[in-house]
Design a protein around this motif. Structure first.
Motif, PDB file in Angstrom:
ATOM      1  N   GLU A   1       0.833  -1.207   0.000  1.00 57.37           N
ATOM      2  CA  GLU A   1       0.000   0.000   0.000  1.00 57.37           C
ATOM      3  C   GLU A   1       0.867   1.256   0.000  1.00 57.37           C
ATOM      4  O   GLU A   1       0.582   2.217  -0.722  1.00 57.37           O
ATOM      5  CB  GLU A   1      -0.950  -0.008   1.206  1.00 57.37           C
ATOM      6  N   ASP A   2       1.925   1.247   0.791  1.00 57.35           N
ATOM      7  CA  ASP A   2       2.816   2.396   0.843  1.00 57.35           C
ATOM      8  C   ASP A   2       3.506   2.609  -0.505  1.00 57.35           C
ATOM      9  O   ASP A   2       3.645   3.745  -0.966  1.00 57.35           O
ATOM     10  CB  ASP A   2       3.856   2.230   1.955  1.00 57.35           C
ATOM     11  N   ALA A   3       3.941   1.525  -1.138  1.00 58.23           N
ATOM     12  CA  ALA A   3       4.594   1.639  -2.448  1.00 58.23           C
ATOM     13  C   ALA A   3       3.638   2.237  -3.476  1.00 58.23           C
ATOM     14  O   ALA A   3       4.037   3.110  -4.265  1.00 58.23           O
ATOM     15  CB  ALA A   3       5.096   0.273  -2.911  1.00 58.23           C
ATOM     16  N   LYS A   4       2.385   1.818  -3.460  1.00 60.14           N
ATOM     17  CA  LYS A   4       1.385   2.369  -4.390  1.00 60.14           C
ATOM     18  C   LYS A   4       1.159   3.854  -4.124  1.00 60.14           C
ATOM     19  O   LYS A   4       1.064   4.650  -5.059  1.00 60.14           O
ATOM     20  CB  LYS A   4       0.067   1.596  -4.268  1.00 60.14           C
ATOM     21  N   LYS A   5       1.086   4.211  -2.859  1.00 61.02           N
ATOM     22  CA  LYS A   5       0.906   5.617  -2.481  1.00 61.02           C
ATOM     23  C   LYS A   5       2.101   6.452  -2.955  1.00 61.02           C
ATOM     24  O   LYS A   5       1.940   7.539  -3.512  1.00 61.02           O
ATOM     25  CB  LYS A   5       0.753   5.709  -0.956  1.00 61.02           C
ATOM     26  N   ARG A   6       3.298   5.936  -2.740  1.00 64.35           N
ATOM     27  CA  ARG A   6       4.511   6.646  -3.175  1.00 64.35           C
ATOM     28  C   ARG A   6       4.553   6.767  -4.693  1.00 64.35           C
ATOM     29  O   ARG A   6       4.978   7.796  -5.224  1.00 64.35           O
ATOM     30  CB  ARG A   6       5.752   5.943  -2.634  1.00 64.35           C
ATOM     31  N   LEU A   7       4.113   5.732  -5.395  1.00 59.83           N
ATOM     32  CA  LEU A   7       4.058   5.802  -6.860  1.00 59.83           C
ATOM     33  C   LEU A   7       3.124   6.915  -7.314  1.00 59.83           C
ATOM     34  O   LEU A   7       3.453   7.657  -8.247  1.00 59.83           O
ATOM     35  CB  LEU A   7       3.586   4.473  -7.442  1.00 59.83           C
ATOM     36  N   GLU A   8       1.982   7.029  -6.674  1.00 57.86           N
ATOM     37  CA  GLU A   8       1.032   8.099  -7.006  1.00 57.86           C
ATOM     38  C   GLU A   8       1.682   9.468  -6.789  1.00 57.86           C
ATOM     39  O   GLU A   8       1.551  10.367  -7.626  1.00 57.86           O
ATOM     40  CB  GLU A   8      -0.231   7.995  -6.151  1.00 57.86           C
ATOM     41  N   GLN A   9       2.381   9.620  -5.674  1.00 57.50           N
ATOM     42  CA  GLN A   9       3.061  10.884  -5.352  1.00 57.50           C
ATOM     43  C   GLN A   9       4.127  11.208  -6.388  1.00 57.50           C
ATOM     44  O   GLN A   9       4.390  12.378  -6.682  1.00 57.50           O
ATOM     45  CB  GLN A   9       3.681  10.834  -3.965  1.00 57.50           C
ATOM     46  N   LEU A  10       4.756  10.158  -6.930  1.00 59.18           N
ATOM     47  CA  LEU A  10       5.829  10.341  -7.915  1.00 59.18           C
ATOM     48  C   LEU A  10       5.300  10.428  -9.336  1.00 59.18           C
ATOM     49  O   LEU A  10       6.071  10.576 -10.287  1.00 59.18           O
ATOM     50  CB  LEU A  10       6.820   9.175  -7.830  1.00 59.18           C
ATOM     51  N   GLY A  11       3.977  10.328  -9.477  1.00 57.30           N
ATOM     52  CA  GLY A  11       3.373  10.405 -10.804  1.00 57.30           C
ATOM     53  C   GLY A  11       3.550   9.136 -11.612  1.00 57.30           C
ATOM     54  O   GLY A  11       3.628   9.173 -12.825  1.00 57.30           O
TER      55      GLY A  11
END
Length: 137
Positions: free
Chosen positions: A126-136
């Motif tokens: 979940e954290d990796a997906k959230k970070r991916l969203e933040q990174l575009g």
């Protein structure tokens, strides 16, 4: 704590158990923020069992959590080539280290590999997906 200090034993079945207990103890120390104590274990295992991926991975985590993400990446990279690497969330931790260094593309690539593999704890995924969203990504 005593498990971290255990020495290797000759009996292979017992050695595997001792190693597993010591590994758990070292990651427990790391998770409690006892970086120096965990580092001692990981460094010793790197010398005694250079084929074990968990030791450079654990040392990488110690380094990342104590403000040395560039050094952590070197250890994560080394861990990818060793026995047991597939069991570890190396790409997740590498993504965090790349992100800390401001390397958005490298972080995105690492997080994408981690999510695509689908292995890892629910929280890390979940954290990796959230970070991916933040990174575009």
């Amino acid at each position: 704590d005593a498990l971290v200090a255990l020495q290797p034993v000759a009996d292979s079945a017992l050695a595997a158990d001792v190693d597993a207990w010591a590994r758990q103890a070292a990651f427990g120390l790391l998770n409690k923020g006892q970086h120096a104590r965990a580092r001692t274990h990981f460094e010793r295992v790197m010398k005694q069992r250079p084929e074990a991926a968990y030791a450079p991975y654990g040392l990488g985590r110690v380094l990342a959590e104590t403000g040395a993400p560039a050094e952590a990446l070197k250890h994560y990279d080394a861990a990818t080539k060793l026995k047991g690497a597939a069991e570890l969330p190396i790409d997740y931790r590498a993504g965090i280290a790349h992100q800390a260094l401001g390397s958005a593309e490298a972080a995105r690539a690492a997080f994408k590999r981690f999510v695509a593999a689908g292995k890892g704890s629910k929280g890390n995924l979940e954290d990796a997906k959230k970070r991916l969203e933040q990174l575009g990504g």
